[in-house]
Design a protein around this motif. Structure first.
Motif, PDB file in Angstrom:
ATOM      1  N   SER A  61       0.824  -1.210   0.000  1.00  0.00           N
ATOM      2  CA  SER A  61       0.000   0.000   0.000  1.00  0.00           C
ATOM      3  C   SER A  61       0.861   1.264   0.000  1.00  0.00           C
ATOM      4  CB  SER A  61      -0.948   0.000   1.204  1.00  0.00           C
ATOM      5  OG  SER A  61      -0.210  -0.029   2.413  1.00  0.00           O
ATOM      6  N   ILE A  62       1.950   1.250   0.743  1.00  0.00           N
ATOM      7  CA  ILE A  62       2.835   2.423   0.791  1.00  0.00           C
ATOM      8  C   ILE A  62       3.530   2.607  -0.553  1.00  0.00           C
ATOM      9  CG2 ILE A  62       4.909   3.385   1.871  1.00  0.00           C
ATOM     10  CD1 ILE A  62       3.974   1.967   4.463  1.00  0.00           C
ATOM     11  N   ARG A  63       4.037   1.509  -1.122  1.00  0.00           N
ATOM     12  CA  ARG A  63       4.710   1.600  -2.423  1.00  0.00           C
ATOM     13  C   ARG A  63       3.755   2.117  -3.490  1.00  0.00           C
ATOM     14  NH1 ARG A  63       7.058  -4.120  -3.436  1.00  0.00           N
ATOM     15  NH2 ARG A  63       5.268  -4.729  -2.210  1.00  0.00           N
ATOM     16  N   VAL A  64       2.537   1.596  -3.494  1.00  0.00           N
ATOM     17  CA  VAL A  64       1.551   1.992  -4.497  1.00  0.00           C
ATOM     18  C   VAL A  64       1.190   3.468  -4.338  1.00  0.00           C
ATOM     19  CG1 VAL A  64      -0.847   1.640  -5.233  1.00  0.00           C
ATOM     20  CG2 VAL A  64       0.651  -0.330  -4.860  1.00  0.00           C
ATOM     21  N   GLU A  65       1.041   3.931  -3.098  1.00  0.00           N
ATOM     22  CA  GLU A  65       0.705   5.337  -2.867  1.00  0.00           C
ATOM     23  C   GLU A  65       1.802   6.263  -3.390  1.00  0.00           C
ATOM     24  OE1 GLU A  65      -0.832   8.346   0.662  1.00  0.00           O
ATOM     25  OE2 GLU A  65       0.014   6.417   1.230  1.00  0.00           O
ATOM     26  N   HIS A 107      -3.114  18.215  -5.541  1.00  0.00           N
ATOM     27  CA  HIS A 107      -1.878  17.507  -5.883  1.00  0.00           C
ATOM     28  C   HIS A 107      -0.858  17.550  -4.738  1.00  0.00           C
ATOM     29  CE1 HIS A 107      -3.224  16.644  -9.870  1.00  0.00           C
ATOM     30  NE2 HIS A 107      -3.467  17.922 -10.112  1.00  0.00           N
ATOM     31  N   VAL A 108      -0.766  18.680  -4.055  1.00  0.00           N
ATOM     32  CA  VAL A 108       0.141  18.799  -2.916  1.00  0.00           C
ATOM     33  C   VAL A 108      -0.273  17.815  -1.820  1.00  0.00           C
ATOM     34  CG1 VAL A 108       0.762  20.339  -0.998  1.00  0.00           C
ATOM     35  CG2 VAL A 108       0.944  21.142  -3.351  1.00  0.00           C
ATOM     36  N   ARG A 109      -1.565  17.678  -1.606  1.00  0.00           N
ATOM     37  CA  ARG A 109      -2.060  16.753  -0.577  1.00  0.00           C
ATOM     38  C   ARG A 109      -1.663  15.314  -0.910  1.00  0.00           C
ATOM     39  NH1 ARG A 109      -6.762  18.943   0.316  1.00  0.00           N
ATOM     40  NH2 ARG A 109      -7.644  18.099  -1.582  1.00  0.00           N
ATOM     41  N   ALA A 110      -1.764  14.921  -2.183  1.00  0.00           N
ATOM     42  CA  ALA A 110      -1.369  13.560  -2.586  1.00  0.00           C
ATOM     43  C   ALA A 110       0.123  13.337  -2.367  1.00  0.00           C
ATOM     44  CB  ALA A 110      -1.736  13.309  -4.046  1.00  0.00           C
ATOM     45  N   LEU A 111       0.940  14.325  -2.715  1.00  0.00           N
ATOM     46  CA  LEU A 111       2.391  14.197  -2.525  1.00  0.00           C
ATOM     47  C   LEU A 111       2.761  14.203  -1.045  1.00  0.00           C
ATOM     48  CD1 LEU A 111       3.541  16.561  -5.409  1.00  0.00           C
ATOM     49  CD2 LEU A 111       3.912  14.083  -5.293  1.00  0.00           C
ATOM     50  N   SER A 112       2.063  15.011  -0.256  1.00  0.00           N
ATOM     51  CA  SER A 112       2.312  15.049   1.189  1.00  0.00           C
ATOM     52  C   SER A 112       1.886  13.743   1.852  1.00  0.00           C
ATOM     53  CB  SER A 112       1.553  16.210   1.831  1.00  0.00           C
ATOM     54  OG  SER A 112       2.033  17.434   1.355  1.00  0.00           O
ATOM     55  N   ALA A 114       1.860  10.875   0.586  1.00  0.00           N
ATOM     56  CA  ALA A 114       2.829   9.832   0.218  1.00  0.00           C
ATOM     57  C   ALA A 114       4.210  10.105   0.812  1.00  0.00           C
ATOM     58  CB  ALA A 114       2.920   9.727  -1.302  1.00  0.00           C
ATOM     59  N   ASN A 115       4.342  11.149   1.636  1.00  0.00           N
ATOM     60  CA  ASN A 115       5.606  11.517   2.299  1.00  0.00           C
ATOM     61  C   ASN A 115       6.711  11.912   1.328  1.00  0.00           C
ATOM     62  OD1 ASN A 115       4.727  11.131   5.022  1.00  0.00           O
ATOM     63  ND2 ASN A 115       4.819   8.931   4.635  1.00  0.00           N
ATOM     64  N   ILE A 116       6.328  12.449   0.197  1.00  0.00           N
ATOM     65  CA  ILE A 116       7.311  12.882  -0.792  1.00  0.00           C
ATOM     66  C   ILE A 116       7.696  14.343  -0.554  1.00  0.00           C
ATOM     67  CG2 ILE A 116       7.736  13.248  -3.262  1.00  0.00           C
ATOM     68  CD1 ILE A 116       5.688  10.896  -3.687  1.00  0.00           C
ATOM     69  N   ILE A 127      11.030  19.189  -0.607  1.00  0.00           N
ATOM     70  CA  ILE A 127      11.283  17.758  -0.519  1.00  0.00           C
ATOM     71  C   ILE A 127      12.302  17.597   0.606  1.00  0.00           C
ATOM     72  CG2 ILE A 127      12.181  15.700  -1.688  1.00  0.00           C
ATOM     73  CD1 ILE A 127      11.415  17.071  -4.358  1.00  0.00           C
ATOM     74  N   PRO A 128      11.969  16.803   1.648  1.00  0.00           N
ATOM     75  CA  PRO A 128      12.937  16.617   2.730  1.00  0.00           C
ATOM     76  C   PRO A 128      14.242  16.032   2.183  1.00  0.00           C
ATOM     77  CG  PRO A 128      10.796  15.717   3.329  1.00  0.00           C
ATOM     78  CD  PRO A 128      10.737  16.061   1.872  1.00  0.00           C
ATOM     79  N   PRO A 129      15.389  16.517   2.647  1.00  0.00           N
ATOM     80  CA  PRO A 129      16.671  16.042   2.110  1.00  0.00           C
ATOM     81  C   PRO A 129      16.817  14.515   2.027  1.00  0.00           C
ATOM     82  CG  PRO A 129      17.040  17.945   3.480  1.00  0.00           C
ATOM     83  CD  PRO A 129      15.587  17.595   3.623  1.00  0.00           C
ATOM     84  N   PRO A 130      16.389  13.737   3.032  1.00  0.00           N
ATOM     85  CA  PRO A 130      16.560  12.280   2.908  1.00  0.00           C
ATOM     86  C   PRO A 130      15.704  11.648   1.799  1.00  0.00           C
ATOM     87  CG  PRO A 130      16.137  12.889   5.192  1.00  0.00           C
ATOM     88  CD  PRO A 130      15.909  14.109   4.366  1.00  0.00           C
TER      89      PRO A 130
END
Length: 152
Positions: A61-65, A107-112, A114-116, A127-130
């Motif tokens: 689920s995490i990978r797909v998101e 779109h920002v909500r989808a990226l957020s 997904a922790n991107i 985008i967080p450095p790591p």
């Protein structure tokens, strides 16, 4: 075969077995590794290594998101814009040609989610450095799968 020849053959077989062995975590399946040393607003070094079998055990689920979030053309463009550094919502909307804040925040909500990307400060995203090297790896892997890059 002489005693020396037999011992030499045994040593060669042992060396081949040792050198041919895959990562000790899962000798049957091998491993996956990626790393990078990039400068996107500061030098970043990243290395990660998983046994191939453990990759298959990561939550789907995490990978797909993450893949779904990056798979949308607008979100991909937002990520590319953020690779140049933090941007405000207005700057992001202008960079990707969005005409409404509602579209941007969808779109920002989808990226957020997904922790991107993360909100850096009020109204500013980054985008967080790591996450920068993994995002670049995903982009590169997608291009490779699509035959845009040629290995070797």
């Amino acid at each position: 075969m002489t005693d020396v020849d037999a011992k030499l053959a045994e040593l060669e077989a042992r060396i081949e077995a040792l050198e041919g062995r895959r990562h000790p975590e899962d000798p049957a399946r091998g491993f996956i590794e990626y790393h990078g040393n990039v400068d996107f607003g500061g030098e970043l070094n990243w290395t990660i290594r998983y046994s191939a079998a453990s990759v298959l055990q990561l939550p789907a689920s995490i990978r797909v998101e993450v893949l779904a979030a990056l798979g949308h053309p607008v979100r991909h463009a937002l990520v590319q814009a953020l690779l140049d550094g933090p941007r405000t919502g207005i700057e992001l909307a202008e960079a990707v040609g969005l005409t409404s804040t509602g579209q941007l925040y969808h779109h920002v909500r989808a990226l957020s989610s997904a922790n991107i990307i993360e909100q850096h400060s009020r109204g500013t995203y980054h985008i967080p450095p790591p996450k920068i090297v993994p995002v670049l790896v995903l982009m590169t892997a997608a291009a490779d799968i699509g035959n845009l890059l040629q290995s070797g």
